[in-house]
Scaffold this motif. Sequence first.
Motif, short mmCIF file in Angstrom:
data_model
loop_
_atom_site.label_atom_id
_atom_site.label_comp_id
_atom_site.label_asym_id
_atom_site.label_seq_id
_atom_site.Cartn_x
_atom_site.Cartn_y
_atom_site.Cartn_z
N ALA A 33 0.83 -1.20 0.00
CA ALA A 33 0.00 0.00 0.00
C ALA A 33 0.86 1.26 0.00
N MET A 34 2.05 1.18 0.57
CA MET A 34 2.92 2.35 0.65
C MET A 34 3.67 2.61 -0.66
N CYS A 35 3.86 1.57 -1.47
CA CYS A 35 4.65 1.71 -2.68
C CYS A 35 3.79 2.21 -3.83
N MET A 36 4.36 3.06 -4.63
CA MET A 36 3.67 3.55 -5.82
C MET A 36 4.15 2.72 -7.00
N PRO A 37 3.27 2.44 -7.95
CA PRO A 37 3.70 1.68 -9.12
C PRO A 37 4.72 2.49 -9.92
N ASP A 38 5.67 1.79 -10.54
CA ASP A 38 6.64 2.49 -11.37
C ASP A 38 6.12 2.62 -12.79
N ALA A 39 6.91 3.20 -13.66
CA ALA A 39 6.47 3.49 -15.02
C ALA A 39 6.18 2.23 -15.83
N THR A 49 4.74 -0.49 -14.63
CA THR A 49 3.55 -1.14 -14.11
C THR A 49 2.33 -0.64 -14.87
N PRO A 50 1.53 -1.57 -15.42
CA PRO A 50 0.33 -1.11 -16.14
C PRO A 50 -0.63 -0.40 -15.20
N ARG A 51 -1.28 0.62 -15.73
CA ARG A 51 -2.25 1.39 -14.94
C ARG A 51 -3.46 0.52 -14.63
N PRO A 52 -3.88 0.46 -13.36
CA PRO A 52 -5.08 -0.33 -13.02
C PRO A 52 -6.31 0.24 -13.73
N VAL A 53 -7.19 -0.64 -14.12
CA VAL A 53 -8.41 -0.23 -14.79
C VAL A 53 -9.51 -0.06 -13.75
N PRO A 54 -10.13 1.11 -13.70
CA PRO A 54 -11.22 1.31 -12.73
C PRO A 54 -12.37 0.34 -12.98
N ARG A 55 -12.93 -0.17 -11.90
CA ARG A 55 -14.08 -1.07 -12.04
C ARG A 55 -15.33 -0.24 -12.36
N ARG A 56 -15.92 -0.55 -13.47
CA ARG A 56 -17.15 0.11 -13.90
C ARG A 56 -18.03 -0.96 -14.55
N ASP A 57 -19.05 -1.40 -13.81
CA ASP A 57 -19.97 -2.41 -14.33
C ASP A 57 -21.36 -2.14 -13.75
N ALA A 58 -22.28 -3.05 -13.94
CA ALA A 58 -23.66 -2.84 -13.50
C ALA A 58 -23.77 -2.72 -11.98
N ASP A 59 -22.84 -3.32 -11.24
CA ASP A 59 -22.91 -3.32 -9.77
C ASP A 59 -21.97 -2.33 -9.10
N TYR A 60 -21.01 -1.82 -9.87
CA TYR A 60 -20.02 -0.91 -9.27
C TYR A 60 -19.62 0.16 -10.25
N ASP A 95 -6.54 2.99 -4.00
CA ASP A 95 -7.28 1.94 -4.71
C ASP A 95 -7.90 2.50 -5.99
N PRO A 96 -7.09 2.61 -7.04
CA PRO A 96 -7.60 3.18 -8.30
C PRO A 96 -8.67 2.32 -8.98
N VAL A 97 -8.78 1.08 -8.60
CA VAL A 97 -9.81 0.20 -9.20
C VAL A 97 -11.17 0.55 -8.64
N TYR A 98 -11.29 0.74 -7.33
CA TYR A 98 -12.59 0.97 -6.71
C TYR A 98 -12.93 2.45 -6.47
N TYR A 99 -11.96 3.31 -6.61
CA TYR A 99 -12.24 4.74 -6.45
C TYR A 99 -13.15 5.22 -7.58
N TYR A 100 -14.10 6.09 -7.24
CA TYR A 100 -14.92 6.74 -8.27
C TYR A 100 -15.37 8.10 -7.78
N LEU A 101 -15.62 8.97 -8.74
CA LEU A 101 -16.14 10.30 -8.47
C LEU A 101 -17.25 10.52 -9.48
N VAL A 102 -18.41 10.92 -8.98
CA VAL A 102 -19.57 11.13 -9.86
C VAL A 102 -19.88 12.60 -9.88
#
Length: 163
Positions: free
Chosen positions: A28-34, A36-47, A156-163
């Motif tokens: 959790a403390m480490c940041m991905p390096d260049a 590392t593929p960027r995580p894809v945000p979860r966007r589906d019918a439930d999230y 948590d870039p996968v579960y973070y969202y802003l509407v």
Amino acid sequence: MSSSRVCWRSRLALCLTLLLVTGHWWDAMCMPDATTPRPVPRRDADYPPPKSVALLTRLGVECIAETGVSPSAIKRFSDEDIFEDDYKLKCYMSCLFRLTNVTDDNGELHLGKLLDTIPIEYEDIMLKMGARCTKPKGKDQCERAFWFHKCWKKSDPVYYYLV
């Protein structure tokens, strides 16, 4: 001290303990390096949770009118990258905190109130996302609201969202 505040602190302490014990604290403390593929945000019918999206969309219309932020800036921050040069976006985030009643008497984010708004099935996600995000920095409420959102998105870039 109220029982909800004690419960919130107990849950946060448990979450931090689990992070330390399982060894995920370092991750959790480490940041991905260049490389590392960027995580894809979860966007589906439930999230993101449809009920939350409906509420935040309605409130977001009011906050867009109040702050003048562009919907494309909201979408970009939510689903793409973190950028820090849009003060209107920062104030939009603060406005959402205020309109969802998750602020204290001074207008600052109250983490216990925020947790109370999270559907129970997503509570663990929120606790993990927010474990490192408890001491905001910034000269005003807009800057501090942005600090929380930036921290959550990094956590948590996968579960973070802003509407």
